[in-house]
Motif scaffolding. Structure first.
Motif, short mmCIF file in Angstrom:
data_model
loop_
_atom_site.label_atom_id
_atom_site.label_comp_id
_atom_site.label_asym_id
_atom_site.label_seq_id
_atom_site.Cartn_x
_atom_site.Cartn_y
_atom_site.Cartn_z
N PRO A 184 0.82 -1.51 0.20
CA PRO A 184 0.01 0.04 0.23
C PRO A 184 0.95 1.33 -0.13
CG PRO A 184 0.03 -0.35 2.21
CD PRO A 184 1.23 -2.06 1.39
N GLN A 185 0.17 2.00 -0.44
CA GLN A 185 0.96 3.63 -0.59
C GLN A 185 0.37 4.36 0.68
OE1 GLN A 185 3.46 5.59 -1.14
NE2 GLN A 185 3.02 5.84 -3.46
N HIS A 186 1.86 5.05 1.49
CA HIS A 186 1.87 5.77 2.22
C HIS A 186 2.30 7.36 2.41
CE1 HIS A 186 4.18 2.94 3.26
NE2 HIS A 186 4.96 3.56 4.58
N GLU A 187 2.30 8.06 3.26
CA GLU A 187 2.78 8.97 3.23
C GLU A 187 4.03 8.75 5.09
OE1 GLU A 187 0.96 12.94 1.83
OE2 GLU A 187 0.08 11.97 4.18
N VAL A 188 5.37 9.11 4.45
CA VAL A 188 6.42 9.33 5.10
C VAL A 188 6.55 10.72 5.95
CG1 VAL A 188 8.38 8.12 5.89
CG2 VAL A 188 7.16 7.27 4.42
N PHE A 189 6.75 10.77 7.41
CA PHE A 189 6.71 12.17 7.56
C PHE A 189 8.37 12.76 7.63
CE2 PHE A 189 8.20 15.00 11.56
CZ PHE A 189 7.41 16.27 11.47
N ILE A 190 8.47 13.87 7.36
CA ILE A 190 10.06 13.76 7.52
C ILE A 190 10.44 15.25 7.74
CG2 ILE A 190 12.41 14.51 5.61
CD1 ILE A 190 11.79 11.30 5.08
N PRO A 191 11.49 14.89 9.22
CA PRO A 191 11.55 16.29 9.51
C PRO A 191 11.95 17.39 9.03
CG PRO A 191 11.35 13.95 11.03
CD PRO A 191 11.96 13.32 9.75
N GLY A 192 11.62 18.78 9.72
CA GLY A 192 12.01 19.80 8.96
C GLY A 192 14.09 19.03 9.41
N GLY A 193 14.77 20.36 8.92
CA GLY A 193 15.93 20.97 9.23
C GLY A 193 17.48 20.86 8.29
N ALA A 319 17.14 10.65 0.79
CA ALA A 319 17.88 10.10 0.67
C ALA A 319 18.80 10.17 1.69
CB ALA A 319 18.47 10.37 -0.74
N GLN A 320 18.72 11.10 2.88
CA GLN A 320 20.41 11.12 2.96
C GLN A 320 19.58 10.99 4.66
OE1 GLN A 320 23.43 11.58 3.37
NE2 GLN A 320 24.04 12.55 1.24
N GLY A 321 18.18 10.37 5.07
CA GLY A 321 17.88 10.84 6.40
C GLY A 321 18.24 11.74 6.91
N SER A 322 17.20 11.90 7.67
CA SER A 322 17.01 12.47 9.09
C SER A 322 17.95 12.68 10.02
CB SER A 322 15.72 13.06 9.57
OG SER A 322 14.59 11.81 10.12
N ASP A 323 18.72 11.72 10.58
CA ASP A 323 19.53 11.46 11.82
C ASP A 323 20.84 12.17 12.19
OD1 ASP A 323 20.64 9.30 10.13
OD2 ASP A 323 19.85 7.53 10.72
N GLY A 324 20.97 12.46 10.39
CA GLY A 324 22.42 13.26 10.88
C GLY A 324 23.68 12.53 10.47
N PRO A 330 20.22 5.70 0.25
CA PRO A 330 20.13 6.12 1.56
C PRO A 330 19.87 4.83 2.29
CG PRO A 330 18.25 5.75 -0.38
CD PRO A 330 19.84 5.67 -1.13
N TRP A 331 20.58 3.45 2.22
CA TRP A 331 20.40 2.43 3.07
C TRP A 331 21.70 2.41 3.41
CZ3 TRP A 331 19.95 1.66 -2.45
CH2 TRP A 331 21.41 1.62 -3.23
N GLY A 332 22.35 3.29 3.26
CA GLY A 332 23.92 3.50 4.01
C GLY A 332 24.80 3.57 2.72
N ASN A 333 26.48 3.17 3.32
CA ASN A 333 27.31 3.58 2.26
C ASN A 333 27.52 2.37 1.03
OD1 ASN A 333 27.81 6.26 2.84
ND2 ASN A 333 28.85 5.84 5.41
N PRO A 357 13.42 -3.75 -0.51
CA PRO A 357 12.99 -3.45 1.18
C PRO A 357 14.79 -3.12 1.34
CG PRO A 357 12.69 -6.59 1.27
CD PRO A 357 12.84 -5.72 -0.93
N LEU A 358 15.47 -4.20 1.52
CA LEU A 358 17.21 -3.59 1.52
C LEU A 358 17.57 -1.50 1.23
CD1 LEU A 358 19.09 -6.80 1.68
CD2 LEU A 358 17.24 -5.02 3.64
N GLY A 359 16.35 -1.39 -0.17
CA GLY A 359 16.68 -0.15 -0.01
C GLY A 359 15.79 0.88 0.90
N ARG A 360 15.50 0.55 1.62
CA ARG A 360 14.49 1.49 2.19
C ARG A 360 15.71 2.96 2.79
NH1 ARG A 360 13.66 1.58 8.00
NH2 ARG A 360 11.19 2.40 8.31
N SER A 361 14.79 3.99 3.54
CA SER A 361 15.96 4.73 3.79
C SER A 361 15.63 4.50 5.46
CB SER A 361 15.59 5.85 3.13
OG SER A 361 14.42 6.77 3.73
N ALA A 362 16.73 5.88 6.52
CA ALA A 362 16.80 5.44 7.20
C ALA A 362 15.16 6.26 8.18
CB ALA A 362 17.48 6.57 7.76
N ASP A 363 14.79 6.69 7.18
CA ASP A 363 13.39 7.76 7.52
C ASP A 363 11.90 6.27 6.93
OD1 ASP A 363 14.18 9.94 9.41
OD2 ASP A 363 14.69 10.95 7.56
N GLY A 364 12.37 4.97 6.37
CA GLY A 364 10.99 4.78 5.73
C GLY A 364 10.64 4.93 4.85
#
Length: 444
Positions: A184-193, A319-324, A330-333, A357-364
């Motif tokens: 299913p399609q859904h939305e992911v919240f990406i925090p600002g910053g 793609a970078q993820g919001s965790d710094g 998206p999945w890492g290096n 699914p292994l290509g999932r970003s840090a925010d989902g």
């Protein structure tokens, strides 16, 4: 020599060997792919112009060889090995694509022989390349990466030409595509910053530089690209007839062209749709990312859905993820594999959403790399502090408001030319490219 100096020398030699090994691996992979793609095509079709949007296939072969000769031989001090007249014939900026069939092109056998001669000379010359050099072309093997990426980008262009080819059926040998269950399609919240845009890697292009911080407001982003099934609802609900959803220039364009659905879709009665994919006509899959849509079509769907296209800064933030944590992908290096993304062209088409699914970003967020290039709302503009290198015609001459940025790569893109920071661009009317999109929405 002291032990420390010996260790440092050994580290430098290993680093040099590493970039040289990577360079040859990528150059050889690009050439093997090009040959495999074109081997089944009759010589007459290699010489033919299949669309005014694309070059004759044989032009690309000799152009890639000429580009390699210029940058991996002459630019590095090696002598020319062929007729300098080739520089003009195979200059992409001197001759528009729709005129290249009129040029005195090398025929297929001669074009491949030229490419082989250049590659053999490049292989021999690499042995003379110094371990340390003040030449910025050689820093980290940049110029070798540039040429390898260039050939892989042309391989994607060749795939687009083969899709447009109708005189003969091109039936590629396809790797199996995964078939996950319904996602299913859904939305992911990406925090600002802040998000660091750009790249300092040795093989990054000039338009990815300099790396810099941009602040992004919080937003919502589709977890998956828009699917064919979702887009079909827009088509069948009269989306192409309703000017409310369209950029005025886009609506004028689709009216003038008589467009009512994405390129290569084939309506066959009420709610019955097929598509042409290379030499095959098949039922329109509902669970795959929609592709072959222009920016205008993507923008219209987003408006119809009550959303918008993301900016390229928002896309890279997702793609970078919001965790710094800084990530190349998206999945890492870790370098992309088939488990992470649909890349490299072996599947000859997109995979259903949720296949990697292994290509999932840090925010989902899923599927940011591979399957389809994703249109953004951003014009192709330079980053502050941009410096053209090694030539203006790669990026600088295209900056402005005429082109929109695409991100993420497609199923036909090679892993060597895909990363979070990679910037592609094209005119908003382009549909033959393997482009789709996902939607964003402001947080209210």
């Amino acid at each position: 020599m002291s032990m420390r100096a010996t260790q440092q020398a050994g580290t430098a030699e290993r680093a040099e060997a590493d970039w040289k090994a990577r360079a040859w691996r990528e150059l050889d992979a690009a050439r093997a792919r090009t040959r495999a793609m074109l081997e089944p095509v009759p010589e007459t079709e290699l010489m033919r112009q299949h669309s005014p949007l694309m070059s004759p296939l044989v032009w690309d072969v000799a152009h890639m060889a000429n580009y390699e000769e210029q940058w991996l031989l002459r630019a590095l001090g090696a002598p020319a090995i062929t007729d300098p007249a080739f520089d003009a014939i195979y200059d992409a900026f001197r001759h528009p694509r729709n005129t290249r069939a009129t040029l005195p092109l090398l025929e297929p056998e001669a074009a491949w022989a030229y490419a082989t001669r250049v590659r053999e000379a490049v292989r021999a010359h690499l042995e003379a390349v110094p371990l340390e050099s003040a030449d910025p072309l050689l820093a980290g093997g940049f110029v070798y990466g540039m040429v390898a990426q260039h050939e892989q980008q042309h391989a994607e262009t060749l795939a687009a030409t083969l899709q447009l080819m109708t005189e003969v059926e091109y039936l590629p040998v396809e790797a199996l595509r995964p078939r996950p269950g319904a996602v299913p399609q859904h939305e992911v919240f990406i925090p600002g910053g802040p998000v660091p845009l750009g790249n300092t890697d040795a093989w990054a292009y000039d338009n990815e530089r300099p790396r810099h911080l941009v602040d992004v407001a919080p937003f919502l982003l589709d977890a998956h690209p828009v699917t064919t099934g979702d887009y079909l609802v827009f088509v069948e609900s009269g989306g192409y007839e309703d000017a409310r959803w369209w950029d005025p220039k886009g609506f004028e364009w689709i009216q003038a062209e008589g467009l009512r659905h994405p390129l290569f879709w084939l309506p066959r009665g009420q709610h019955v749709w097929l598509r042409r994919r290379f030499g095959t006509v098949e039922p329109l899959p509902r669970d795959e990312p929609v592709q072959h849509v222009s920016w205008y079509e993507a923008d219209a769907y987003a408006r119809w859905a009550g959303k918008r296209l993301p900016t390229e800064a928002e896309w890279e933030k997702a793609a970078q993820g919001s965790d710094g944590v800084e990530r190349a992908y998206p999945w890492g290096n870790d370098a992309p594999t088939d488990a992470h993304a649909n890349l490299g062209g072996s599947r000859w088409g997109v995979s259903p959403v949720g296949s990697h699914p292994l290509g999932r970003s840090a925010d989902g967020v899923f599927g940011l790399l591979g399957d389809v290039w994703e249109w953004t709302s951003s014009d192709f503009q330079p980053y502050a502090g941009f410096r053209a290198f090694p030539y203006r015609e790669y990026s600088e001459v295209f900056f402005g408001t005429a082109s929109k940025v695409l991100r993420g790569g497609s199923w036909a893109s090679a892993p060597v030319a895909v990363r979070n920071s990679f910037r592609n661009w094209d005119f908003p009317i382009r549909r033959q490219i393997f482009a789709g999109f996902r939607c964003a929405r402001d947080v209210r």
